[in-house]
Design an enzyme around this catalytic site. Structure first.
Site, PDB file in Angstrom:
ATOM      1  N   LYS A 135      -1.173 -35.905-138.404  1.00  0.00           N
ATOM      2  CA  LYS A 135      -1.800 -36.596-139.390  1.00  0.00           C
ATOM      3  C   LYS A 135      -2.276 -35.889-140.440  1.00  0.00           C
ATOM      4  CE  LYS A 135      -5.298 -38.396-140.788  1.00  0.00           C
ATOM      5  NZ  LYS A 135      -5.704 -38.235-142.345  1.00  0.00           N
ATOM      6  N   GLU A 185     -10.494 -25.659-135.728  1.00  0.00           N
ATOM      7  CA  GLU A 185     -10.544 -24.542-137.020  1.00  0.00           C
ATOM      8  C   GLU A 185     -11.212 -25.219-137.883  1.00  0.00           C
ATOM      9  OE1 GLU A 185     -10.841 -22.984-139.523  1.00  0.00           O
ATOM     10  OE2 GLU A 185      -8.736 -22.928-140.186  1.00  0.00           O
ATOM     11  N   CYS A 236     -10.793 -21.987-145.588  1.00  0.00           N
ATOM     12  CA  CYS A 236     -11.917 -21.843-144.421  1.00  0.00           C
ATOM     13  C   CYS A 236     -12.208 -20.427-144.345  1.00  0.00           C
ATOM     14  CB  CYS A 236     -11.258 -22.277-143.159  1.00  0.00           C
ATOM     15  SG  CYS A 236      -9.382 -21.836-142.888  1.00  0.00           S
ATOM     16  N   GLU A 241     -21.178 -23.778-145.818  1.00  0.00           N
ATOM     17  CA  GLU A 241     -19.793 -23.537-146.513  1.00  0.00           C
ATOM     18  C   GLU A 241     -19.647 -24.556-147.862  1.00  0.00           C
ATOM     19  OE1 GLU A 241     -16.371 -25.416-144.147  1.00  0.00           O
ATOM     20  OE2 GLU A 241     -15.355 -23.335-144.725  1.00  0.00           O
TER      21      GLU A 241
HETATM   22  P1  NAD Z   1     -12.489 -33.660-143.070  1.00  0.00           P
HETATM   23  O1  NAD Z   1     -12.810 -32.675-141.754  1.00  0.00           O
HETATM   24  O2  NAD Z   1     -13.235 -34.921-142.777  1.00  0.00           O
HETATM   25  O3  NAD Z   1     -10.971 -33.899-143.082  1.00  0.00           O
HETATM   26  C1  NAD Z   1      -9.960 -33.143-142.399  1.00  0.00           C
HETATM   27  C2  NAD Z   1      -8.928 -33.992-141.540  1.00  0.00           C
HETATM   28  O4  NAD Z   1      -9.409 -34.747-140.673  1.00  0.00           O
HETATM   29  C3  NAD Z   1      -8.182 -34.969-142.460  1.00  0.00           C
HETATM   30  O5  NAD Z   1      -6.916 -34.962-142.071  1.00  0.00           O
HETATM   31  C4  NAD Z   1      -9.008 -36.219-142.285  1.00  0.00           C
HETATM   32  O6  NAD Z   1      -8.169 -37.237-142.745  1.00  0.00           O
HETATM   33  C5  NAD Z   1      -9.291 -36.204-140.918  1.00  0.00           C
HETATM   34  N1  NAD Z   1     -10.317 -36.860-140.225  1.00  0.00           N
HETATM   35  C6  NAD Z   1     -11.390 -37.313-140.863  1.00  0.00           C
HETATM   36  N2  NAD Z   1     -12.198 -38.099-140.250  1.00  0.00           N
HETATM   37  C7  NAD Z   1     -11.822 -38.125-139.001  1.00  0.00           C
HETATM   38  C8  NAD Z   1     -12.123 -38.738-137.811  1.00  0.00           C
HETATM   39  N3  NAD Z   1     -13.058 -39.480-137.805  1.00  0.00           N
HETATM   40  N4  NAD Z   1     -11.201 -38.822-136.917  1.00  0.00           N
HETATM   41  C9  NAD Z   1     -10.070 -37.923-136.915  1.00  0.00           C
HETATM   42  N5  NAD Z   1      -9.738 -37.286-137.915  1.00  0.00           N
HETATM   43  C10 NAD Z   1     -10.561 -37.509-139.027  1.00  0.00           C
HETATM   44  O7  NAD Z   1     -12.713 -32.848-144.047  1.00  0.00           O
HETATM   45  P2  NAD Z   1     -13.060 -33.428-145.653  1.00  0.00           P
HETATM   46  O8  NAD Z   1     -14.120 -34.460-145.883  1.00  0.00           O
HETATM   47  O9  NAD Z   1     -11.891 -33.882-146.356  1.00  0.00           O
HETATM   48  O10 NAD Z   1     -13.920 -32.190-146.268  1.00  0.00           O
HETATM   49  C11 NAD Z   1     -15.251 -32.078-146.150  1.00  0.00           C
HETATM   50  C12 NAD Z   1     -15.523 -30.553-145.914  1.00  0.00           C
HETATM   51  O11 NAD Z   1     -14.764 -29.988-144.795  1.00  0.00           O
HETATM   52  C13 NAD Z   1     -15.101 -29.618-146.927  1.00  0.00           C
HETATM   53  O12 NAD Z   1     -16.127 -29.408-147.937  1.00  0.00           O
HETATM   54  C14 NAD Z   1     -15.080 -28.281-146.116  1.00  0.00           C
HETATM   55  O13 NAD Z   1     -16.331 -27.600-146.150  1.00  0.00           O
HETATM   56  C15 NAD Z   1     -14.500 -28.708-144.810  1.00  0.00           C
HETATM   57  N6  NAD Z   1     -13.055 -28.519-144.770  1.00  0.00           N
HETATM   58  C16 NAD Z   1     -12.731 -27.498-144.161  1.00  0.00           C
HETATM   59  C17 NAD Z   1     -11.247 -26.790-143.877  1.00  0.00           C
HETATM   60  C18 NAD Z   1     -10.829 -25.781-143.120  1.00  0.00           C
HETATM   61  O14 NAD Z   1      -9.739 -25.286-143.534  1.00  0.00           O
HETATM   62  N7  NAD Z   1     -11.701 -25.499-142.272  1.00  0.00           N
HETATM   63  C19 NAD Z   1     -10.487 -27.867-144.467  1.00  0.00           C
HETATM   64  C20 NAD Z   1     -10.742 -29.110-145.298  1.00  0.00           C
HETATM   65  C21 NAD Z   1     -12.233 -29.376-145.298  1.00  0.00           C
END
Ligand code: NAD
Length: 484
Positions: free
Chosen positions: A179, A253, A287, A386
């Protein structure tokens, strides 16, 4: 030219329309314009993908499950070569979809191909052991695939994170349901389309959609045997909680607030460009970004002067212009990062330097000028949270003990950089830093697909990359034979 973008999932080697018939717009971060649509997957789509993956694995007897390890390696190697052969097209897609500069998008496509090459070579080297035991027994361990693995991918490095996650899981013999993030799906849909040539039906399935719909359905699905998640700590907790109901293992991660520690005896000429790249790469949406620079007091002023001079020259612009950084992924991230900068200024923190947004950048794009804050107190949000943007905070330290206290003083523990020529100090510090990776006189070692990667504390658990990742995508079985 970009390939045709399908508003469909790729399930069992076929394009499948979303069960609910809904789509989501794809916005270009460089100007905020809609340029494509993707499928808005729901629980029914996830179900179809899991069924396809289960049939492909089928307890080791399915069309993917029964492929011998060496042949699996050959197929994945060919897929890696195909990704490399299509790297320019994939980079163009990624640049448009995420806003990242072309040079970064090209590096991501190359890294994805390299993950497949690396893991392809490992397929037939993943073996168990025989264990010395009581007389009359022979005991052995075998490493078996979990079966069907779920992969929730973020938007910052779709190709790289797909390569290290699904690449390793496929190499270990699992069938995958992926996904991607709703903000960045296009490169992975194209890679899955390329994979159809090599992998049997159902070995690799991609379902696009919202995290709260398709992502949540995947995390909670009883047909998933292991989940690999990269993203925010809050979402990581939700995924782990959903998987825990089914007692499924999870790799998380979750990002970091990684320190770069510079001692007075460091090679500052070598350190300077690395200190900046560590926060500017991918617009700081990394990250493992080196988002805090801790500088020994005696060189604080001169090093800050050099950092500020270089930072002031940084330019953000459209990914296609290939400047130092592109726009951020979406308006929400831009506003979030702008909010952190505004909070720092409201609290009286001093901005030591600010880069610029190039004149060619559309005002409707999601740009943030790179910003360097100096003398940031360790308890300020900018020093603890972060930000996920091009914002570097600097703070001085008096001695090794204070450097360690500051470095370890956040909730995160992903990676750390250390600049010093003192060998004993390198090892003393490396052993005491709370981080899954420590880099001495460099930062990130150029990515290194071979180097196990993962966090401590709120940065998550489990390891990706390297051979270690393969172990996480297997279950160890012990077989004890009594033969008298
Ligand atoms: P997120 O964690 O919400 O999204 C990451 C993934 O999780 C996406 O594929 C999203 O569709 C999925 N997701 C979202 N809600 C979910 C749920 N309830 N159940 C299962 N999967 C779900 O990240 P975001 O909102 O896009 O970004 C917010 C913050 O997250 C950023 O500001 C940053 O600090 C952090 N982030 C970290 C990384 C990393 O590489 N560690 C990557 C993206 C974002």
């Amino acid at each position: 030219m970009l390939p045709t973008i399908q508003a469909a999932h790729l399930i069992a080697n076929r394009w499948v329309a979303p069960a609910g018939g809904a789509t989501l717009p794809v916005l270009d971060p460089a100007d905020g314009e809609i340029f494509a649509y993707i499928a808005r997957g729901n629980a029914a789509d996830i179900d179809a993908a899991v069924i396809a993956a289960r049939a492909a694995y089928d307890g080791g007897d399915g069309p993917w499950g029964r492929v011998p390890a060496a042949e699996r390696g050959r197929l994945l190697a060919r897929l890696g070569q195909e990704i490399a052969a299509n790297a320019e097209e994939l980079a163009l897609l990624e640049c448009r979809d995420t806003g990242k500069p072309m040079k970064q998008a090209r590096a991501d496509a190359a890294a994805c191909a390299r993950y497949f090459e690396y893991y392809a070579g490992a397929c037939d080297k993943l073996h168990g052991e025989t264990l010395p035991y009581q007389r009359g027994y022979t005991v052995l361990t075998v490493r078996e695939p979990h079966g069907v693995t779920g992969h929730i991918i973020p938007w910052n490095y779709p190709m790289q994170i797909f390569g290290r996650s699904a690449g390793a899981a496929l190499a270990a013999g699992n069938a995958c349901v992926v996904k991607p993030a709703e903000d960045a799906c296009l490169s992975l849909l194209r890679i899955a389309e390329l994979a159809v040539k090599y992998l049997p039906e159902g070995a690799l399935n991609i379902v696009t959609g919202l995290g709260s719909e398709a992502g949540a359905a995947l995390s909670a699905h009883t047909g998933i045997d292991h989940i690999s998640f990269t993203g925010s700590p809050v979402t990581g907790s939700l995924v782990a909680q959903a998987a825990a109901v089914n007692h499924r293992p999870v790799t998380l991660e979750l990002g970091g607030k990684s320190p770069q520690i510079v001692f007075a005896d460091a090679d500052l000429d070598a350190a300077l460009p690395v200190l900046i790249n560590a926060i500017i790469q991918n617009g700081g949406q990394t990250c493992s970004a080196g988002s805090r620079v801790l500088i020994e007091q005696s060189i604080y002023a001169p090093l800050m002067a050099r950092l500020a001079e270089a930072f002031g020259r940084l330019r953000a612009g459209p990914g296609s212009a290939d400047l130092d950084l592109g726009p951020l992924i979406n308006a929400r991230q831009r506003d979030r990062v702008a909010g952190y900068i505004a909070q720092g200024e409201r609290d009286g923190l001093r901005v030591a330097a600010r880069g610029t947004v190039s004149e060619g950048a559309a005002s409707s794009g999601y740009y943030i000028a790179p910003t360097l804050f100096t003398d940031v107190p360790a308890n300020h949000a900018l020093a603890r949270e972060e930000v996920f943007g091009p914002v570097l905070v600097a703070m001085p330290f008096a001695d090794e003990a204070e450097a360690l206290r500051l470095a370890n003083g956040t909730d995160y523990g992903l990676i750390a950089g250390l600049w010093t020529r003192d060998g004993a100090r390198q090892l003393r510090m490396a052993r005491k830093l709370h981080a899954g990776q420590v880099f001495i006189n460099n930062y990130g070692a150029g990515g290194g697909v071979e180097l196990p990667f993962g966090g401590m504390k709120h940065s998550g658990y489990g390891r990706e990359k390297g051979f270690e990742a393969l172990l996480g995508f297997t279950a160890l079985k012990t077989i004890a034979i009594s033969h008298g």
